[in-house]
Design an enzyme around this catalytic site. Structure first.
Site, PDB file in Angstrom:
ATOM      1  N   GLU A  40      13.517   8.479  -1.110  1.00  0.00           N
ATOM      2  CA  GLU A  40      12.142   8.736  -0.657  1.00  0.00           C
ATOM      3  C   GLU A  40      11.560   7.466  -0.041  1.00  0.00           C
ATOM      4  O   GLU A  40      11.519   6.421  -0.685  1.00  0.00           O
ATOM      5  CB  GLU A  40      11.313   9.183  -1.873  1.00  0.00           C
ATOM      6  CG  GLU A  40       9.831   9.362  -1.590  1.00  0.00           C
ATOM      7  CD  GLU A  40       9.051   9.700  -2.877  1.00  0.00           C
ATOM      8  OE1 GLU A  40       9.628  10.317  -3.806  1.00  0.00           O
ATOM      9  OE2 GLU A  40       7.876   9.321  -2.957  1.00  0.00           O
ATOM     10  N   ARG A  44       3.390   4.203   3.088  1.00  0.00           N
ATOM     11  CA  ARG A  44       2.327   3.258   2.717  1.00  0.00           C
ATOM     12  C   ARG A  44       2.294   2.041   3.615  1.00  0.00           C
ATOM     13  O   ARG A  44       1.544   1.103   3.354  1.00  0.00           O
ATOM     14  CB  ARG A  44       2.516   2.794   1.270  1.00  0.00           C
ATOM     15  CG  ARG A  44       2.405   3.894   0.256  1.00  0.00           C
ATOM     16  CD  ARG A  44       2.521   3.313  -1.159  1.00  0.00           C
ATOM     17  NE  ARG A  44       2.849   4.364  -2.086  1.00  0.00           N
ATOM     18  CZ  ARG A  44       3.552   4.213  -3.198  1.00  0.00           C
ATOM     19  NH1 ARG A  44       4.019   3.032  -3.532  1.00  0.00           N
ATOM     20  NH2 ARG A  44       3.792   5.233  -3.969  1.00  0.00           N
ATOM     21  N   LYS A 128       6.321  17.180  -8.652  1.00  0.00           N
ATOM     22  CA  LYS A 128       6.321  15.801  -9.145  1.00  0.00           C
ATOM     23  C   LYS A 128       5.353  15.739 -10.341  1.00  0.00           C
ATOM     24  O   LYS A 128       4.305  16.390 -10.323  1.00  0.00           O
ATOM     25  CB  LYS A 128       5.837  14.887  -8.016  1.00  0.00           C
ATOM     26  CG  LYS A 128       5.640  13.441  -8.399  1.00  0.00           C
ATOM     27  CD  LYS A 128       5.264  12.606  -7.165  1.00  0.00           C
ATOM     28  CE  LYS A 128       4.957  11.176  -7.548  1.00  0.00           C
ATOM     29  NZ  LYS A 128       4.896  10.282  -6.371  1.00  0.00           N
TER      30      LYS A 128
HETATM   31  C1  3PG Z   1       5.111   6.812  -6.475  1.00  0.00           C
HETATM   32  O1  3PG Z   1       4.817   6.642  -5.309  1.00  0.00           O
HETATM   33  O2  3PG Z   1       5.580   7.860  -6.892  1.00  0.00           O
HETATM   34  C2  3PG Z   1       4.872   5.693  -7.456  1.00  0.00           C
HETATM   35  O3  3PG Z   1       4.466   4.531  -6.836  1.00  0.00           O
HETATM   36  C3  3PG Z   1       6.093   5.426  -8.258  1.00  0.00           C
HETATM   37  O4  3PG Z   1       5.765   4.710  -9.382  1.00  0.00           O
HETATM   38  P1  3PG Z   1       6.626   3.473  -9.854  1.00  0.00           P
HETATM   39  O5  3PG Z   1       6.367   2.391  -8.855  1.00  0.00           O
HETATM   40  O6  3PG Z   1       6.076   3.149 -11.224  1.00  0.00           O
HETATM   41  O7  3PG Z   1       8.068   3.852  -9.880  1.00  0.00           O
END
Ligand code: 3PG
Length: 208
Positions: A40, A44, A128
């Site tokens: 994924e 951002r 999710k």
């Molecule tokens: C996301 O975009 O799903 C989150 O930023 C993931 O969280 P993590 O950085 O704690 O893995």
């Protein structure tokens, strides 16, 4: 093979946050070398779409999707860039409809029973669970799974090698997502062997 079939073999989705397509491709190759092929790319950074399309073109054995998709326009752009699935932090009807009309799987984020039920009524059966470690973790997922019997969850947010096995032990969990597999310092210093080692560690945990 569908994404969900691939995930049932190796149920881990690494996140890539990148500003440079070359680095994104190297990161994806490092993840693939460690055994993780569903990747994924989070929307951002201004360059996120370029990073996604570069991985789609240069790493054909990976299944690449877009994360942090907030709007229908972003969803359309991500699909246009070669995204094979979409992930959102929350649930929004326009984003879901855009994905469904395009025939692209969408995994919107949910954290409560009402959100799961809303998503279920949009025809979704894979969601999710976000931010997993803060909204009740594995015990909350167990409770949700006991009610929503045909829903599978992808816990993400605070997942790491330390708690991956706890989430994957639940029948309701299809896969876990996270950024712990692509630490910024390793990626930005070109230490892609570390990314491969983290991916291999996660793949090994998933097999047990
Ligand atoms: C996301 O975009 O799903 C989150 O930023 C993931 O969280 P993590 O950085 O704690 O893995």
């Amino acid at each position: 093979m569908t994404i969900e079939q691939r995930l049932s073999q190796t149920p881990v989705i690494p996140l890539i946050q990148a500003s440079d397509a070359t680095i994104a491709v190297q990161t994806a190759k490092a993840l693939l070398a460690g055994g993780l092929s569903v990747i994924e790319v989070v929307m951002r950074t201004p360059e996120a779409l370029d990073c996604l399309s570069a991985i789609a073109a240069d790493v054909p054995d990976a299944i690449v999707g877009a994360g942090t998709v907030l709007s229908a326009v972003q969803a359309q752009r991500a699909i246009g860039a070669g995204s094979k699935f979409l992930v959102s932090p929350g649930l929004h009807a326009n984003v879901v409809e855009t994905s469904q009309e395009a025939g692209v799987p969408i995994y919107p984020g949910v954290a409560t029973p009402s959100e799961v039920q809303a998503a279920w009524n949009m025809g979704l059966r894979t969601l999710k669970f976000f931010p997993a470690s803060l909204v009740g973790g594995a015990p909350m997922l167990k409770a949700l799974g006991s009610v929503f019997r045909d829903v599978k969850f992808i816990p993400t947010g605070g997942v790491s090698a330390a708690n991956l096995a706890d989430f994957l032990a639940l029948d309701a969990v299809l896969a876990c997502g996270g950024s712990w597999l692509t630490p910024a310092d390793a990626v930005n210093s070109g230490r892609f062997n570390e990314v491969t080692a983290l991916a291999a560690e996660a793949a090994a945990i998933a097999q047990t």
